[in-house]
Scaffold this motif. Structure first.
Motif, mmCIF file in Angstrom:
data_model
loop_
_atom_site.group_PDB
_atom_site.id
_atom_site.type_symbol
_atom_site.label_atom_id
_atom_site.label_comp_id
_atom_site.label_asym_id
_atom_site.label_seq_id
_atom_site.Cartn_x
_atom_site.Cartn_y
_atom_site.Cartn_z
ATOM 1 N N MET A 24 0.817 -1.204 0.000
ATOM 2 C CA MET A 24 0.000 0.000 0.000
ATOM 3 C C MET A 24 0.855 1.259 0.000
ATOM 4 O O MET A 24 0.514 2.256 -0.637
ATOM 5 C CB MET A 24 -0.945 -0.011 1.206
ATOM 6 N N ILE A 25 1.965 1.245 0.728
ATOM 7 C CA ILE A 25 2.861 2.396 0.721
ATOM 8 C C ILE A 25 3.439 2.590 -0.683
ATOM 9 O O ILE A 25 3.529 3.705 -1.195
ATOM 10 C CB ILE A 25 3.975 2.210 1.765
ATOM 11 N N GLY A 26 3.813 1.498 -1.339
ATOM 12 C CA GLY A 26 4.317 1.589 -2.707
ATOM 13 C C GLY A 26 3.269 2.096 -3.680
ATOM 14 O O GLY A 26 3.554 2.928 -4.545
ATOM 15 N N LEU A 27 2.038 1.616 -3.548
ATOM 16 C CA LEU A 27 0.961 2.103 -4.409
ATOM 17 C C LEU A 27 0.726 3.587 -4.193
ATOM 18 O O LEU A 27 0.507 4.349 -5.136
ATOM 19 C CB LEU A 27 -0.329 1.325 -4.131
ATOM 20 N N GLY A 28 0.755 4.013 -2.930
ATOM 21 C CA GLY A 28 0.574 5.424 -2.636
ATOM 22 C C GLY A 28 1.648 6.280 -3.276
ATOM 23 O O GLY A 28 1.394 7.403 -3.712
ATOM 24 N N ALA A 29 2.884 5.738 -3.375
ATOM 25 C CA ALA A 29 3.981 6.481 -3.987
ATOM 26 C C ALA A 29 3.886 6.496 -5.505
ATOM 27 O O ALA A 29 4.344 7.443 -6.145
ATOM 28 C CB ALA A 29 5.320 5.874 -3.566
ATOM 29 N N MET A 30 3.315 5.468 -6.119
ATOM 30 C CA MET A 30 3.300 5.367 -7.579
ATOM 31 C C MET A 30 2.048 5.961 -8.225
ATOM 32 O O MET A 30 2.129 6.651 -9.235
ATOM 33 C CB MET A 30 3.441 3.900 -8.004
ATOM 34 N N VAL A 31 0.877 5.682 -7.658
ATOM 35 C CA VAL A 31 -0.366 6.021 -8.354
ATOM 36 C C VAL A 31 -0.496 7.517 -8.574
ATOM 37 O O VAL A 31 -0.871 7.985 -9.636
ATOM 38 C CB VAL A 31 -1.585 5.471 -7.581
ATOM 39 N N GLY A 32 -0.184 8.302 -7.565
ATOM 40 C CA GLY A 32 -0.333 9.750 -7.701
ATOM 41 C C GLY A 32 0.568 10.322 -8.771
ATOM 42 O O GLY A 32 0.175 11.223 -9.499
ATOM 43 N N ALA A 33 1.792 9.802 -8.873
ATOM 44 C CA ALA A 33 2.749 10.337 -9.826
ATOM 45 C C ALA A 33 2.301 10.100 -11.260
ATOM 46 O O ALA A 33 2.363 10.990 -12.098
ATOM 47 C CB ALA A 33 4.116 9.708 -9.590
ATOM 48 N N GLY A 34 1.846 8.900 -11.563
ATOM 49 C CA GLY A 34 1.582 8.544 -12.945
ATOM 50 C C GLY A 34 0.282 9.034 -13.522
ATOM 51 O O GLY A 34 0.248 9.641 -14.589
ATOM 52 N N LEU A 35 -0.802 8.776 -12.812
ATOM 53 C CA LEU A 35 -2.109 9.073 -13.373
ATOM 54 C C LEU A 35 -2.352 10.559 -13.576
ATOM 55 O O LEU A 35 -3.087 10.955 -14.465
ATOM 56 C CB LEU A 35 -3.210 8.504 -12.468
ATOM 57 N N PHE A 36 -1.758 11.400 -12.763
ATOM 58 C CA PHE A 36 -2.134 12.805 -12.774
ATOM 59 C C PHE A 36 -0.989 13.760 -13.071
ATOM 60 O O PHE A 36 -1.187 14.962 -13.059
ATOM 61 C CB PHE A 36 -2.778 13.169 -11.430
ATOM 62 N N SER A 37 0.213 13.245 -13.367
ATOM 63 C CA SER A 37 1.334 14.139 -13.637
ATOM 64 C C SER A 37 2.068 13.831 -14.935
ATOM 65 O O SER A 37 2.473 14.757 -15.630
ATOM 66 C CB SER A 37 2.350 14.066 -12.483
#
Length: 418
Positions: A24-37
């Motif tokens: 979950m910590i890894g998902l939190g670090a990855m999802v925000g970066a990719g989908l919206f930036s």
């Protein structure tokens, strides 16, 4: 391998996290970066070959993840590739990795804070809101990794649920949108630039490796968490990219700073995009500050950074001084960087970090390897090629920051010798 038993017994971090927490910590670090930036600048660079860039970035991330997992299994300590590089290659390569991580992820954190503010406040308030988010989440991190993991888990679950709703809405089509050109092929350099920008979106799995001192059974939990987290994100990014291309075309994606919101048009689901973007960015920012703090702490333990940064809070078991300094650095970048500059600068530092990771994995003894050597070689070559393809400004800025780091360490060593 350096003896850290005294640190772990006294000022070391506590092993409180399981595999699901690390995922979950890894998902939190990855999802925000990719989908919206990352999709907008990547589409601008890669043109009609956006999906090719996405798959190349995913392949490079996979090779790097396998090297990181192999190293984490052998060296379950905080610091990630900084610690691995020191153990396998020596102090200078370890320093290069640690310095690359710190400067790259500091820029990533600034990008996430700016993304959050862009989706939540008017343009004139973006910088102050981004700064406030940094201050609040640095405070959350300093309260303890268990609390951090819980918040990251809530954010990751919320984001995935909202993205699922968004994908359903986009798949239904938005016929009110004008027809966009599919985009043009920008050549090999454009594809490689797109790869470097999309790699920024995957790089959050490094956050899992920096949890070496805080995960139970790290030899199995860390590699498993990296594989699960990266697999989920690859599937998610591919689905989002395909749907966006169907609706906007790559030219349309390149022309908007908010491709998901643009694809929805005036749909009732538009507020969900804004909420998802805000939560995902905060989740990434939360994880990034924690990762920077732990790598900074590891470097301070070896006196590669001022030793007082190695302090662990006696109550919350967090590297509170390192995280506070990391937060201050992010605030400076928020004040002076825009989103595109932050992403390019981050990619340079992170790709150098993974270059050291792959070389370290290649150099490990056969008995310690869990991945074939050719995969590490592929990852190392990929890092060199992709970092060379970055925009000139990102390369020059990255080289300047590495020169500062080299100068600092050389002066410290010279003074220590006296």
């Amino acid at each position: 391998m350096r003896d850290t038993s005294g640190e772990k017994a006294g000022q070391g971090l506590q092993r409180r996290l399981g595999t699901s927490d690390a995922v979950m910590i890894g998902l939190g670090a990855m999802v925000g970066a990719g989908l919206f930036s990352a999709f907008t600048p990547a589409a601008s660079a890669a043109g009609s070959a956006l999906l090719v860039s996405l798959f190349l970035a995913a392949a490079l991330a996979y090779a790097n993840a396998r090297s990181s997992a192999q190293l984490a299994a052998q060296y379950p300590t905080s610091g990630g590739t900084y610690a691995y590089g020191r153990e396998v290659l020596g102090p200078w390569p370890g320093f290069i990795a640690g310095w690359g991580f710190v400067i790259g992820k500091t820029a990533s954190a600034a990008a996430m804070a700016l993304t959050f503010a862009t989706y939540t406040v008017p343009e004139s308030w973006v910088k102050p809101a981004a700064a406030l988010a940094v201050v609040v989440l640095v405070g959350v991190n300093c309260l303890g990794v268990t609390r951090t993991a819980t918040v990251a888990k809530i954010i990751a679950i919320t984001v995935l649920a909202l993205v699922a709703v968004i994908l359903v809405m986009i798949a239904a089509g938005n016929h009110s949108l004008p027809t966009h050109a599919p985009g043009t092929y920008t050549g090999v350099l454009g594809v490689l630039q797109g790869t470097s920008l999309l790699f920024f979106a995957f790089a959050g799995y490094a956050r899992i490796a920096t949890l070496g001192e805080e995960v139970r059974n790290p030899g199995t939990s860390i590699p498993r968490a990296i594989g699960i987290g990266l697999g989920i994100v690859v599937l998610l990014y591919t689905a989002v990219a395909v749907v966006l291309i169907q609706i906007l075309g790559t030219a349309g994606i390149a022309q908007t700073t908010k491709p998901l919101a643009t694809a929805l048009g005036d749909s009732w689901a538009l507020p969900l995009v804004q909420i998802a973007a805000s939560l995902a960015s905060l989740g990434a920012l939360l994880a990034l500050v924690a990762g920077i703090g732990r790598t900074t702490m590891a470097m301070a333990r070896e006196n590669d950074l001022p030793h007082w940064l190695s302090a662990v809070h006696p109550r919350f078991s967090t590297p509170y001084r390192a995280e506070a300094v990391a937060g201050a650095a992010v605030l400076v970048l928020v004040a002076f960087f825009d989103l595109g500059t932050a992403i390019g600068f981050s990619s340079f530092g992170v790709l150098v970090y993974y270059l050291i990771a792959n070389i370290s994995a290649i150099k490990q003894p056969r008995a310690e390897r869990t991945s074939p050597v050719w995969l590490g070689v592929s990852g190392a070559v990929g890092c060199v090629v992709v970092v060379a393809a970055l925009p000139t400004g990102a390369v020059m800025g990255g080289l300047a920051m590495f020169a500062v780091g080299f100068g600092y360490r050389a002066v410290r060593l010279q003074l220590g010798a006296r």
